[in-house]
Design a protein around this motif. Structure first.
Motif, PDB file in Angstrom:
ATOM      1  N   VAL A  55      83.477  16.598  62.326  1.00  0.00           N
ATOM      2  CA  VAL A  55      83.989  15.253  61.975  1.00  0.00           C
ATOM      3  C   VAL A  55      84.943  14.972  63.224  1.00  0.00           C
ATOM      4  CG1 VAL A  55      85.418  14.012  60.636  1.00  0.00           C
ATOM      5  CG2 VAL A  55      83.387  15.413  59.690  1.00  0.00           C
ATOM      6  N   ALA A  56      85.762  16.022  63.423  1.00  0.00           N
ATOM      7  CA  ALA A  56      86.952  15.888  64.240  1.00  0.00           C
ATOM      8  C   ALA A  56      86.309  15.836  65.763  1.00  0.00           C
ATOM      9  CB  ALA A  56      87.858  16.868  64.317  1.00  0.00           C
ATOM     10  N   GLN A  57      85.322  16.395  66.121  1.00  0.00           N
ATOM     11  CA  GLN A  57      84.688  16.196  67.490  1.00  0.00           C
ATOM     12  C   GLN A  57      83.979  14.911  67.739  1.00  0.00           C
ATOM     13  OE1 GLN A  57      85.008  18.674  69.926  1.00  0.00           O
ATOM     14  NE2 GLN A  57      83.899  17.168  71.392  1.00  0.00           N
ATOM     15  N   ILE A  58      83.374  14.560  66.674  1.00  0.00           N
ATOM     16  CA  ILE A  58      82.665  13.120  66.705  1.00  0.00           C
ATOM     17  C   ILE A  58      83.663  12.172  66.929  1.00  0.00           C
ATOM     18  CG2 ILE A  58      80.999  11.530  65.640  1.00  0.00           C
ATOM     19  CD1 ILE A  58      79.768  14.088  64.192  1.00  0.00           C
ATOM     20  N   HIS A  59      84.684  12.222  66.086  1.00  0.00           N
ATOM     21  CA  HIS A  59      85.972  11.270  66.035  1.00  0.00           C
ATOM     22  C   HIS A  59      86.507  11.045  67.287  1.00  0.00           C
ATOM     23  CE1 HIS A  59      88.831   8.965  63.878  1.00  0.00           C
ATOM     24  NE2 HIS A  59      89.612   9.228  64.952  1.00  0.00           N
ATOM     25  N   SER A  60      86.730  12.224  67.901  1.00  0.00           N
ATOM     26  CA  SER A  60      87.345  12.092  69.408  1.00  0.00           C
ATOM     27  C   SER A  60      86.643  11.534  70.539  1.00  0.00           C
ATOM     28  CB  SER A  60      87.914  13.639  69.563  1.00  0.00           C
ATOM     29  OG  SER A  60      86.948  14.337  70.116  1.00  0.00           O
ATOM     30  N   GLN A  61      85.349  11.749  70.592  1.00  0.00           N
ATOM     31  CA  GLN A  61      84.404  11.257  71.504  1.00  0.00           C
ATOM     32  C   GLN A  61      84.272   9.794  71.170  1.00  0.00           C
ATOM     33  OE1 GLN A  61      81.897  15.216  71.916  1.00  0.00           O
ATOM     34  NE2 GLN A  61      81.076  13.547  73.277  1.00  0.00           N
TER      35      GLN A  61
END
Length: 250
Positions: A55-61
């Protein structure tokens, strides 16, 4: 303008986003920007207990593209829809406009993926049971896919199948048990690409999920006569469907 749109690709379990490269090449030739998410839960040094890192990786991108003023079309495959729905919270274009921020998610594109309601997990969507082709480690931390050539790639050519299987990596099993707290498809215009020959998520299950939304979300549907991996076997059709989702008329 196509160059004001970034198409962000989120793969399913076990997969690198490089699986989308045939589609990405076609989109970039049509002047779209693209970005790829490498899910931390795919081939990690140590397996994760939930999908929060994904979730955090997708959110940041998504946020990075939005901050650059881009309209973001999020393309999700299979498991990838679960952390992606969660990650979109607060990043849709309407929410960002209310906060005086540029860009944001304008469309969510499900490629033979999971449409999950709040409180459900991937395993929950299947009644709480593992699928017969899941190979789950004894410690319940790792999951692999049995017979991927039959489940994922049966309509692909032999060279594609060989390279696709070679690229698969173990996946963190507990991500399949993470409950979603946000269903982005309720707030973001969405398209579902039905894959007629899908052996991983059969067409009847795809339709049950989409029709279970009551179509109240106004979810559009497209159909391709392909397996669970249409980005390999039908890249032209997948590209055209994504371009329509991005608002092109052609």
């Amino acid at each position: 303008m196509n160059d004001s749109t970034t198409v962000l690709f989120v793969p399913g379990a076990w997969h690198s986003p490089d699986c989308f490269d045939l589609v990405i090449q076609r989109l970039e030739a049509a002047n779209y920007k693209t970005d790829k998410v490498h899910l931390p839960s795919v081939g990690p040094p140590k397996h994760y207990s939930n999908f929060d890192v994904d979730v955090a990786q997708i959110h940041s991108q998504i946020e990075r593209a939005a901050d650059a003023g881009q309209n973001v079309v999020v393309v999700v495959h299979s498991y990838g829809s679960l952390p992606s729905n969660e990650a979109i919270k607060g990043l849709d274009i309407k929410s960002r406009q209310k906060n005086g921020l540029p860009g944001g998610v304008t469309h969510l594109f499900f490629c033979c993926s999971f449409v999950i309601k709040e409180g459900d997990s991937l395993i929950g969507a299947f009644g709480g049971n593992d699928l017969p082709w899941f190979i789950v480690g004894d410690d319940k931390l790792e999951v692999a896919a049995d017979k991927p050539e039959e489940i994922f790639y049966h309509d692909c050519d032999p060279a594609q199948i060989q390279s696709a299987i070679a690229a698969l990596q173990p996946h963190s099993y507990q991500t399949f048990h993470s409950p979603c707290t946000y269903a982005a498809w309720k707030d973001v215009p969405s398209t579902y690409l039905y894959c007629i020959q899908d052996a991983a998520i059969p067409l009847a299950v795809q339709k049950m999920m989409v029709e279970g939304t009551g179509q109240g979300s106004g979810m559009r549907t497209e159909t391709v006569d392909a397996s669970h991996s249409p980005f390999f076997s039908k890249p032209d059709e997948v590209t055209a469907a994504i371009r329509r989702a991005a608002g092109e008329n052609f």
